[in-house]
Design a protein around this motif. Structure first.
Motif, PDB file in Angstrom:
ATOM      1  N   LEU A  47      18.109 -27.673   9.658  1.00  0.00           N
ATOM      2  CA  LEU A  47      18.926 -28.804   9.219  1.00  0.00           C
ATOM      3  C   LEU A  47      20.413 -28.458   9.200  1.00  0.00           C
ATOM      4  O   LEU A  47      21.252 -29.334   9.306  1.00  0.00           O
ATOM      5  CB  LEU A  47      18.502 -29.224   7.805  1.00  0.00           C
ATOM      6  N   SER A  48      20.709 -27.167   9.063  1.00  0.00           N
ATOM      7  CA  SER A  48      22.108 -26.746   8.971  1.00  0.00           C
ATOM      8  C   SER A  48      22.704 -26.330  10.308  1.00  0.00           C
ATOM      9  O   SER A  48      23.830 -25.836  10.356  1.00  0.00           O
ATOM     10  CB  SER A  48      22.236 -25.589   7.972  1.00  0.00           C
ATOM     11  N   VAL A  49      21.943 -26.495  11.364  1.00  0.00           N
ATOM     12  CA  VAL A  49      22.433 -26.082  12.685  1.00  0.00           C
ATOM     13  C   VAL A  49      22.418 -27.289  13.619  1.00  0.00           C
ATOM     14  O   VAL A  49      21.351 -27.796  13.967  1.00  0.00           O
ATOM     15  CB  VAL A  49      21.556 -24.941  13.263  1.00  0.00           C
ATOM     16  N   ALA A  50      23.597 -27.746  13.989  1.00  0.00           N
ATOM     17  CA  ALA A  50      23.693 -28.942  14.826  1.00  0.00           C
ATOM     18  C   ALA A  50      23.539 -28.621  16.310  1.00  0.00           C
ATOM     19  O   ALA A  50      22.892 -29.362  17.051  1.00  0.00           O
ATOM     20  CB  ALA A  50      25.022 -29.637  14.575  1.00  0.00           C
ATOM     21  N   GLU A  51      24.144 -27.509  16.724  1.00  0.00           N
ATOM     22  CA  GLU A  51      24.071 -27.180  18.151  1.00  0.00           C
ATOM     23  C   GLU A  51      22.725 -26.573  18.512  1.00  0.00           C
ATOM     24  O   GLU A  51      22.027 -26.032  17.672  1.00  0.00           O
ATOM     25  CB  GLU A  51      25.147 -26.160  18.541  1.00  0.00           C
ATOM     26  N   LYS A  52      22.446 -26.665  19.793  1.00  0.00           N
ATOM     27  CA  LYS A  52      21.211 -26.076  20.306  1.00  0.00           C
ATOM     28  C   LYS A  52      21.389 -24.574  20.461  1.00  0.00           C
ATOM     29  O   LYS A  52      22.409 -24.120  20.962  1.00  0.00           O
ATOM     30  CB  LYS A  52      20.894 -26.694  21.661  1.00  0.00           C
ATOM     31  N   HIS A  53      20.412 -23.826  19.994  1.00  0.00           N
ATOM     32  CA  HIS A  53      20.398 -22.382  20.230  1.00  0.00           C
ATOM     33  C   HIS A  53      19.032 -22.070  20.797  1.00  0.00           C
ATOM     34  O   HIS A  53      18.048 -21.993  20.053  1.00  0.00           O
ATOM     35  CB  HIS A  53      20.619 -21.611  18.933  1.00  0.00           C
ATOM     36  N   GLU A  54      18.967 -21.934  22.099  1.00  0.00           N
ATOM     37  CA  GLU A  54      17.672 -21.734  22.715  1.00  0.00           C
ATOM     38  C   GLU A  54      17.285 -20.272  22.746  1.00  0.00           C
ATOM     39  O   GLU A  54      18.140 -19.397  22.922  1.00  0.00           O
ATOM     40  CB  GLU A  54      17.680 -22.328  24.128  1.00  0.00           C
ATOM     41  N   GLN A  65       9.388 -17.493   6.456  1.00  0.00           N
ATOM     42  CA  GLN A  65      10.383 -16.470   6.798  1.00  0.00           C
ATOM     43  C   GLN A  65      11.730 -17.112   7.122  1.00  0.00           C
ATOM     44  O   GLN A  65      12.790 -16.582   6.763  1.00  0.00           O
ATOM     45  CB  GLN A  65       9.885 -15.615   7.976  1.00  0.00           C
ATOM     46  N   HIS A  66      11.693 -18.264   7.784  1.00  0.00           N
ATOM     47  CA  HIS A  66      12.935 -19.000   8.078  1.00  0.00           C
ATOM     48  C   HIS A  66      13.646 -19.367   6.767  1.00  0.00           C
ATOM     49  O   HIS A  66      14.847 -19.171   6.626  1.00  0.00           O
ATOM     50  CB  HIS A  66      12.595 -20.255   8.894  1.00  0.00           C
ATOM     51  N   GLU A  67      12.883 -19.898   5.812  1.00  0.00           N
ATOM     52  CA  GLU A  67      13.482 -20.324   4.545  1.00  0.00           C
ATOM     53  C   GLU A  67      13.974 -19.131   3.727  1.00  0.00           C
ATOM     54  O   GLU A  67      15.071 -19.177   3.167  1.00  0.00           O
ATOM     55  CB  GLU A  67      12.490 -21.167   3.730  1.00  0.00           C
ATOM     56  N   LEU A  68      13.183 -18.072   3.678  1.00  0.00           N
ATOM     57  CA  LEU A  68      13.616 -16.899   2.915  1.00  0.00           C
ATOM     58  C   LEU A  68      14.864 -16.258   3.531  1.00  0.00           C
ATOM     59  O   LEU A  68      15.684 -15.694   2.817  1.00  0.00           O
ATOM     60  CB  LEU A  68      12.477 -15.880   2.772  1.00  0.00           C
ATOM     61  N   ASP A  69      15.016 -16.374   4.823  1.00  0.00           N
ATOM     62  CA  ASP A  69      16.242 -15.902   5.484  1.00  0.00           C
ATOM     63  C   ASP A  69      17.472 -16.610   4.929  1.00  0.00           C
ATOM     64  O   ASP A  69      18.545 -16.003   4.833  1.00  0.00           O
ATOM     65  CB  ASP A  69      16.172 -16.180   6.992  1.00  0.00           C
ATOM     66  N   HIS A  70      17.322 -17.887   4.596  1.00  0.00           N
ATOM     67  CA  HIS A  70      18.466 -18.639   4.060  1.00  0.00           C
ATOM     68  C   HIS A  70      19.008 -17.996   2.781  1.00  0.00           C
ATOM     69  O   HIS A  70      20.207 -18.090   2.503  1.00  0.00           O
ATOM     70  CB  HIS A  70      18.078 -20.099   3.778  1.00  0.00           C
ATOM     71  N   PHE A  71      18.140 -17.339   2.014  1.00  0.00           N
ATOM     72  CA  PHE A  71      18.594 -16.669   0.778  1.00  0.00           C
ATOM     73  C   PHE A  71      19.534 -15.511   1.086  1.00  0.00           C
ATOM     74  O   PHE A  71      20.292 -15.068   0.238  1.00  0.00           O
ATOM     75  CB  PHE A  71      17.409 -16.119  -0.027  1.00  0.00           C
ATOM     76  N   LYS A  72      19.413 -14.985   2.297  1.00  0.00           N
ATOM     77  CA  LYS A  72      20.266 -13.858   2.699  1.00  0.00           C
ATOM     78  C   LYS A  72      21.430 -14.322   3.566  1.00  0.00           C
ATOM     79  O   LYS A  72      22.183 -13.520   4.101  1.00  0.00           O
ATOM     80  CB  LYS A  72      19.434 -12.825   3.487  1.00  0.00           C
ATOM     81  N   GLY A  73      21.514 -15.622   3.761  1.00  0.00           N
ATOM     82  CA  GLY A  73      22.573 -16.154   4.609  1.00  0.00           C
ATOM     83  C   GLY A  73      22.297 -15.966   6.093  1.00  0.00           C
ATOM     84  O   GLY A  73      23.208 -16.037   6.912  1.00  0.00           O
ATOM     85  N   VAL A  74      21.032 -15.728   6.410  1.00  0.00           N
ATOM     86  CA  VAL A  74      20.651 -15.492   7.807  1.00  0.00           C
ATOM     87  C   VAL A  74      20.137 -16.788   8.425  1.00  0.00           C
ATOM     88  O   VAL A  74      19.360 -17.518   7.793  1.00  0.00           O
ATOM     89  CB  VAL A  74      19.579 -14.378   7.890  1.00  0.00           C
ATOM     90  N   LEU A  75      20.587 -17.066   9.648  1.00  0.00           N
ATOM     91  CA  LEU A  75      20.135 -18.263  10.356  1.00  0.00           C
ATOM     92  C   LEU A  75      19.239 -17.863  11.522  1.00  0.00           C
ATOM     93  O   LEU A  75      19.316 -16.743  12.020  1.00  0.00           O
ATOM     94  CB  LEU A  75      21.336 -19.060  10.858  1.00  0.00           C
ATOM     95  N   PHE A  76      18.400 -18.797  11.951  1.00  0.00           N
ATOM     96  CA  PHE A  76      17.373 -18.447  12.943  1.00  0.00           C
ATOM     97  C   PHE A  76      17.955 -17.843  14.214  1.00  0.00           C
ATOM     98  O   PHE A  76      17.394 -16.928  14.800  1.00  0.00           O
ATOM     99  CB  PHE A  76      16.488 -19.669  13.259  1.00  0.00           C
TER     100      PHE A  76
END
Ligand code: CO
Length: 186
Positions: free
Chosen positions: A113-120, A155-166
């Motif tokens: 939800l916090s990433v607008a651009e495509k990152h393939e 794991q994606h959600e827990l990454d958010h706690f560390k400020g890490v994005l997919f």
């Protein structure tokens, strides 16, 4: 809190990189309200009529930092094709207590939800995880043993706690690098 496409913070905001802190237990009314609003967002986001009316982008999970609150809270809802909830969690202080060496990735890649651009590219994560948390819906501490899609979402959600994005996990030189030992989740 009103949560919609306009209030969810994007990766252009430095706050998304901030580390989240533990929530004090017992959960305060304020924290409880926020987490329930997050859960409501996730639920409504996959109901097309409501999503359109309220400007909600479909999601299976959201973490508090995405609405600007750096606290360890995550809401997750997985539904089947008929729209019935098969998994629903309102997690406070979720912590990964173990994870498999075996990797897995979504063949569609991930979104946020916090990433607008495509990152393939493929996002490799552990195929199985155990997560301990306080679940607000059950009002108790729970142990989640997850594999498949749920393991990826957690794991994606827990990454958010560390400020890490997919996309931090995507191999820059070879985004679609295929590890033959990893599970492909369709
Ligand atoms: Co996300």
């Amino acid at each position: 809190m009103l949560i919609n496409s306009e209030t969810i913070i994007k990766d252009t905001d430095e706050l998304i990189r901030r580390r989240s802190v533990d929530v004090e237990l017992p959960v305060s009314d304020e924290d409880r309200q926020l987490l329930m609003d997050m859960l409501k967002y996730v639920d409504e986001s996959t109901i097309p009529e409501i999503a359109e009316e309220k400007k909600l982008q479909p999601a299976v999970g959201i973490s508090a930092i995405q609405v600007g609150v750096p606290k360890k809270m995550t809401a997750v809802i997985l539904k089947d094709e008929e729209g019935n909830k098969v998994v629903e969690y309102a997690l406070v202080n979720p912590k990964m207590i173990s994870n498999s060496i075996e990797k897995a990735y979504l063949d569609t890649g991930e979104g946020c939800l916090s990433v607008a651009e495509k990152h393939e590219g493929y996002v490799y994560r552990s195929a199985r995880v155990k997560v301990k948390a306080y679940d607000l819906l059950q009002e108790k501490e729970i142990l989640i043993k997850a594999d498949g899609y749920l393991a990826i979402v957690l794991q994606h959600e827990l990454d958010h706690f560390k400020g890490v994005l997919f996309y931090d996990h995507i191999n820059q030189k070879d985004p679609f690098y295929q590890d033959p030992a990893a599970q492909i989740i369709e």
